[in-house]
Design an enzyme around this catalytic site. Structure first.
Site, PDB file in Angstrom:
ATOM      1  N   ARG A  73      -0.145  16.611   7.558  1.00 56.82           N
ATOM      2  CA  ARG A  73      -0.236  15.576   8.598  1.00 56.82           C
ATOM      3  C   ARG A  73       0.293  16.080   9.944  1.00 56.82           C
ATOM      4  NH1 ARG A  73       2.691  10.557   6.299  1.00 56.82           N
ATOM      5  NH2 ARG A  73       2.095   9.637   8.288  1.00 56.82           N
ATOM      6  N   GLN A 104       5.671   1.047  14.464  1.00 56.41           N
ATOM      7  CA  GLN A 104       5.882   1.520  13.090  1.00 56.41           C
ATOM      8  C   GLN A 104       5.369   2.946  12.946  1.00 56.41           C
ATOM      9  OE1 GLN A 104       4.532  -1.729  10.118  1.00 56.41           O
ATOM     10  NE2 GLN A 104       3.686  -2.373  12.069  1.00 56.41           N
ATOM     11  N   ASP A 107       3.772   8.958  14.550  1.00 53.60           N
ATOM     12  CA  ASP A 107       2.933  10.037  15.088  1.00 53.60           C
ATOM     13  C   ASP A 107       3.320  10.517  16.489  1.00 53.60           C
ATOM     14  OD1 ASP A 107       1.850   8.049  16.829  1.00 53.60           O
ATOM     15  OD2 ASP A 107       0.196   7.637  15.464  1.00 53.60           O
ATOM     16  N   HIS A 130       9.977   3.272  11.973  1.00 52.05           N
ATOM     17  CA  HIS A 130       9.811   4.089  10.769  1.00 52.05           C
ATOM     18  C   HIS A 130      10.040   5.574  11.040  1.00 52.05           C
ATOM     19  CE1 HIS A 130       7.226   0.697   8.773  1.00 52.05           C
ATOM     20  NE2 HIS A 130       8.515   0.421   8.769  1.00 52.05           N
ATOM     21  N   SER A 208      -1.491  -4.062   9.714  1.00 54.21           N
ATOM     22  CA  SER A 208      -1.906  -5.002   8.666  1.00 54.21           C
ATOM     23  C   SER A 208      -0.828  -6.052   8.433  1.00 54.21           C
ATOM     24  CB  SER A 208      -2.188  -4.245   7.367  1.00 54.21           C
ATOM     25  OG  SER A 208      -1.026  -3.534   6.975  1.00 54.21           O
ATOM     26  N   ASN A 232      -6.816  -6.637  16.733  1.00 55.57           N
ATOM     27  CA  ASN A 232      -7.092  -6.004  15.448  1.00 55.57           C
ATOM     28  C   ASN A 232      -8.535  -6.359  15.079  1.00 55.57           C
ATOM     29  OD1 ASN A 232      -7.104  -5.261  12.613  1.00 55.57           O
ATOM     30  ND2 ASN A 232      -4.874  -5.461  12.618  1.00 55.57           N
ATOM     31  N   ALA A 250      -8.423  -1.347  19.576  1.00 52.70           N
ATOM     32  CA  ALA A 250      -7.357  -1.358  20.589  1.00 52.70           C
ATOM     33  C   ALA A 250      -7.713  -0.511  21.814  1.00 52.70           C
ATOM     34  CB  ALA A 250      -6.063  -0.837  19.963  1.00 52.70           C
TER      35      ALA A 250
HETATM   36  C1  BJW Z   1      -7.170  -1.253  14.104  1.00 54.52           C
HETATM   37  C2  BJW Z   1      -8.091  -0.255  14.486  1.00 54.52           C
HETATM   38  C3  BJW Z   1      -8.331  -0.085  15.869  1.00 54.52           C
HETATM   39  C4  BJW Z   1      -7.942  -0.245  12.345  1.00 54.52           C
HETATM   40  N1  BJW Z   1      -7.673  -0.878  16.751  1.00 54.52           N
HETATM   41  N2  BJW Z   1      -6.542  -2.018  15.007  1.00 54.52           N
HETATM   42  C5  BJW Z   1       9.837  -8.442   2.072  1.00 54.52           C
HETATM   43  C6  BJW Z   1       8.745  -8.873   1.353  1.00 54.52           C
HETATM   44  C7  BJW Z   1       8.027  -7.984   0.529  1.00 54.52           C
HETATM   45  C8  BJW Z   1       8.422  -6.657   0.394  1.00 54.52           C
HETATM   46  C9  BJW Z   1       9.515  -6.232   1.119  1.00 54.52           C
HETATM   47  C10 BJW Z   1      10.202  -7.117   1.934  1.00 54.52           C
HETATM   48  N3  BJW Z   1      11.227  -6.415   2.526  1.00 54.52           N
HETATM   49  C11 BJW Z   1      11.174  -5.142   2.110  1.00 54.52           C
HETATM   50  C12 BJW Z   1      10.156  -4.997   1.252  1.00 54.52           C
HETATM   51  C13 BJW Z   1       9.781  -3.722   0.548  1.00 54.52           C
HETATM   52  C14 BJW Z   1       8.901  -2.817   1.383  1.00 54.52           C
HETATM   53  C15 BJW Z   1       7.611  -3.538   1.716  1.00 54.52           C
HETATM   54  O1  BJW Z   1       7.405  -4.074   2.783  1.00 54.52           O
HETATM   55  N4  BJW Z   1       6.660  -3.532   0.777  1.00 54.52           N
HETATM   56  C16 BJW Z   1       5.372  -4.224   0.973  1.00 54.52           C
HETATM   57  C17 BJW Z   1       4.249  -3.168   1.121  1.00 54.52           C
HETATM   58  C18 BJW Z   1       5.149  -5.126  -0.178  1.00 54.52           C
HETATM   59  N5  BJW Z   1       9.602  -2.385   2.592  1.00 54.52           N
HETATM   60  C19 BJW Z   1      10.441  -1.341   2.586  1.00 54.52           C
HETATM   61  O2  BJW Z   1      10.688  -0.721   1.565  1.00 54.52           O
HETATM   62  C20 BJW Z   1      11.076  -0.972   3.898  1.00 54.52           C
HETATM   63  N6  BJW Z   1      12.486  -0.855   3.747  1.00 54.52           N
HETATM   64  C21 BJW Z   1      13.294  -1.912   3.596  1.00 54.52           C
HETATM   65  O3  BJW Z   1      12.860  -3.043   3.585  1.00 54.52           O
HETATM   66  O4  BJW Z   1      14.637  -1.600   3.488  1.00 54.52           O
HETATM   67  C22 BJW Z   1      15.533  -2.635   3.101  1.00 54.52           C
HETATM   68  C23 BJW Z   1      15.631  -2.554   1.600  1.00 54.52           C
HETATM   69  C24 BJW Z   1      16.111  -1.418   1.023  1.00 54.52           C
HETATM   70  C25 BJW Z   1      16.224  -1.359  -0.359  1.00 54.52           C
HETATM   71  C26 BJW Z   1      15.796  -2.418  -1.133  1.00 54.52           C
HETATM   72  C27 BJW Z   1      15.294  -3.564  -0.522  1.00 54.52           C
HETATM   73  C28 BJW Z   1      15.216  -3.640   0.863  1.00 54.52           C
HETATM   74  C29 BJW Z   1      10.606   0.408   4.343  1.00 54.52           C
HETATM   75  C30 BJW Z   1       9.151   0.447   4.650  1.00 54.52           C
HETATM   76  C31 BJW Z   1       8.731   1.890   4.978  1.00 54.52           C
HETATM   77  C32 BJW Z   1       7.235   2.020   5.238  1.00 54.52           C
HETATM   78  N7  BJW Z   1       6.900   3.393   5.309  1.00 54.52           N
HETATM   79  C33 BJW Z   1       5.558   3.775   5.688  1.00 54.52           C
HETATM   80  C34 BJW Z   1       5.475   5.323   5.650  1.00 54.52           C
HETATM   81  C35 BJW Z   1       6.219   5.880   6.887  1.00 54.52           C
HETATM   82  C36 BJW Z   1       6.266   7.344   6.916  1.00 54.52           C
HETATM   83  C37 BJW Z   1       4.925   8.012   7.030  1.00 54.52           C
HETATM   84  O5  BJW Z   1       4.052   7.656   7.853  1.00 54.52           O
HETATM   85  O6  BJW Z   1       4.741   8.938   6.293  1.00 54.52           O
HETATM   86  O7  BJW Z   1       5.231   3.287   6.985  1.00 54.52           O
HETATM   87  S1  BJW Z   1       4.287   3.039   4.642  1.00 54.52           S
HETATM   88  C38 BJW Z   1       3.135   2.774   5.949  1.00 54.52           C
HETATM   89  O8  BJW Z   1       2.928   1.350   6.149  1.00 54.52           O
HETATM   90  C39 BJW Z   1       3.805   3.303   7.220  1.00 54.52           C
HETATM   91  C40 BJW Z   1       3.422   2.270   8.227  1.00 54.52           C
HETATM   92  O9  BJW Z   1       4.295   2.313   9.340  1.00 54.52           O
HETATM   93  C41 BJW Z   1       3.473   1.003   7.427  1.00 54.52           C
HETATM   94  C42 BJW Z   1       2.699  -0.142   8.037  1.00 54.52           C
HETATM   95  O10 BJW Z   1       1.330   0.140   8.083  1.00 54.52           O
HETATM   96  P1  BJW Z   1       0.481  -0.315   9.341  1.00 54.52           P
HETATM   97  O11 BJW Z   1       0.946   0.390  10.547  1.00 54.52           O
HETATM   98  O12 BJW Z   1       0.418  -1.785   9.393  1.00 54.52           O
HETATM   99  O13 BJW Z   1      -0.948   0.326   8.990  1.00 54.52           O
HETATM  100  P2  BJW Z   1      -2.074  -0.231   8.003  1.00 54.52           P
HETATM  101  O14 BJW Z   1      -2.902   0.939   7.614  1.00 54.52           O
HETATM  102  O15 BJW Z   1      -1.521  -1.053   6.922  1.00 54.52           O
HETATM  103  O16 BJW Z   1      -2.935  -1.207   8.918  1.00 54.52           O
HETATM  104  C43 BJW Z   1      -3.740  -0.720   9.982  1.00 54.52           C
HETATM  105  C44 BJW Z   1      -4.309  -1.895  10.726  1.00 54.52           C
HETATM  106  O17 BJW Z   1      -4.998  -1.403  11.854  1.00 54.52           O
HETATM  107  C45 BJW Z   1      -5.321  -2.726   9.918  1.00 54.52           C
HETATM  108  O18 BJW Z   1      -4.997  -4.109  10.042  1.00 54.52           O
HETATM  109  C46 BJW Z   1      -6.665  -2.417  10.598  1.00 54.52           C
HETATM  110  O19 BJW Z   1      -7.555  -3.536  10.582  1.00 54.52           O
HETATM  111  C47 BJW Z   1      -6.209  -2.105  12.002  1.00 54.52           C
HETATM  112  N8  BJW Z   1      -7.109  -1.218  12.771  1.00 54.52           N
HETATM  113  N9  BJW Z   1      -8.550   0.337  13.387  1.00 54.52           N
HETATM  114  C48 BJW Z   1      -6.801  -1.829  16.297  1.00 54.52           C
HETATM  115  N10 BJW Z   1      -9.189   0.828  16.322  1.00 54.52           N
END
Ligand code: BJW
Length: 261
Positions: A73, A104, A107, A130, A208, A232, A250
């Protein structure tokens, strides 16, 4: 296209009149730069399992596999550039003192867009929830070594993975990103919720809104009496809270929304 988009003129008027704005971005804003999103069609998690690559357990189990993915990456990112969406956000942020950017994304494309405009980075009003794929940190508990580091990582053998340079430590280095189950950086998290709760408008772009606590940041704006604008192509769990949902990419919408007339 943007002129004809339902809600664009109203959302633009709202943002131009607002004093305090928080822009919250996700992977979608970088899609037009060629960076894959995580979910949806072509998304990273459609091809790879998050639990094998983006958890501390995965790194402990198989650091070579995790490093191979991050090295790939980091190399791919070197060939990507900020797109008109990042550039419009950068102009908006630099032009107005009460705009904060919560991202989030790991990059670095927001920072590159800001630097291209002459801003010094890291910028105090940009909050990376993140982390950043461009930084490395020591994975050994208790060691706080952290640095920008663009080196390629040979991930085929444990012996070639990068090690902490602190004398006597020699812990494995890891990307300074937040994996599932890990806490978010406290300063960035606090600053993000503070900016969101004070904002008149939260502009939510390309996420998302499924990953918490990042997905809760725009809700703090609503709780503080502000309103939400979403950009979005697809609806998200935040859409029902949005005053305006602008459905499209976007890179086309943000310049029309944010640039002065
Ligand atoms: C366009 C487009 C265009 C396309 N123009 N738009 C509460 C409820 C439920 C679960 C939890 C909660 N609290 C915590 C959790 C657990 C967990 C979590 O959320 N899980 C859910 C998935 C269920 N969260 C965590 O674990 C977090 N830590 C935490 O809460 O710590 C406290 C804790 C500790 C211990 C125990 C309990 C609590 C940490 C989360 C870390 C996320 N990490 C990643 C990887 C980062 C590193 C890497 O990149 O390698 O982060 S996962 C990945 O998802 C990345 C992103 O930042 C993140 C979000 O994704 P994002 O940015 O939304 O992307 P997509 O792909 O999902 O969406 C893209 C969007 O773009 C889409 O909507 C498209 O339509 C749109 N799009 N083209 C505009 N041209």
């Amino acid at each position: 296209m943007p002129d004809l988009l339902p809600g664009l003129a109203d959302a633009r008027a709202l943002l131009q009149a607002a004093r305090r704005v928080v822009v919250v971005t996700g992977a979608g804003i970088s899609a037009e730069s060629g960076v894959p999103t995580f979910r949806g069609e072509g998304g990273v998690w459609g091809r790879f399992r998050a639990e094998e690559l983006a958890t501390p357990e995965a790194f402990r189990r198989d650091p070579c596999q995790v490093w191979a993915w991050y090295d790939h990456r980091r190399l791919a990112l070197a060939g990507c550039a900020p797109n008109p969406g990042h550039e419009a956000v950068a102009r908006f942020l630099l032009g107005r003192p009460d705009v904060h950017l919560v991202t989030q994304n790991v990059d670095g494309l927001h920072q590159r867009a800001l630097a291209a405009l002459g801003a010094s980075v890291p910028h105090p009003r940009v909050h990376e929830l993140h982390g950043s794929i461009a930084r490395l940190r020591c994975a050994r508990p208790g060691c706080d070594w952290l640095a920008e580091d663009a080196r390629r990582v040979e991930a085929d053998r444990l012996e070639t993975l990068p090690r902490c340079p602190v004398p006597g430590c020699e812990g494995l280095l890891r990307p300074d990103v937040v994996w599932f189950g890990e806490m978010l950086p406290e300063a960035a998290l606090t600053a993000s919720f503070e900016a969101a709760s004070r904002a008149d408008v939260a502009l939510v772009v390309g996420t998302s809104a499924l990953v918490h606590p990042a997905a809760s940041v725009p809700l703090a704006t609503l709780q503080g009496g502000g309103v939400l604008v979403e950009v979005n192509p697809e609806p998200t769990p935040l859409s029902r809270h949005a005053r305006w949902g602008l459905r499209g990419p976007a890179g086309a919408i943000l310049p029309a929304l944010l640039d002065p007339a």
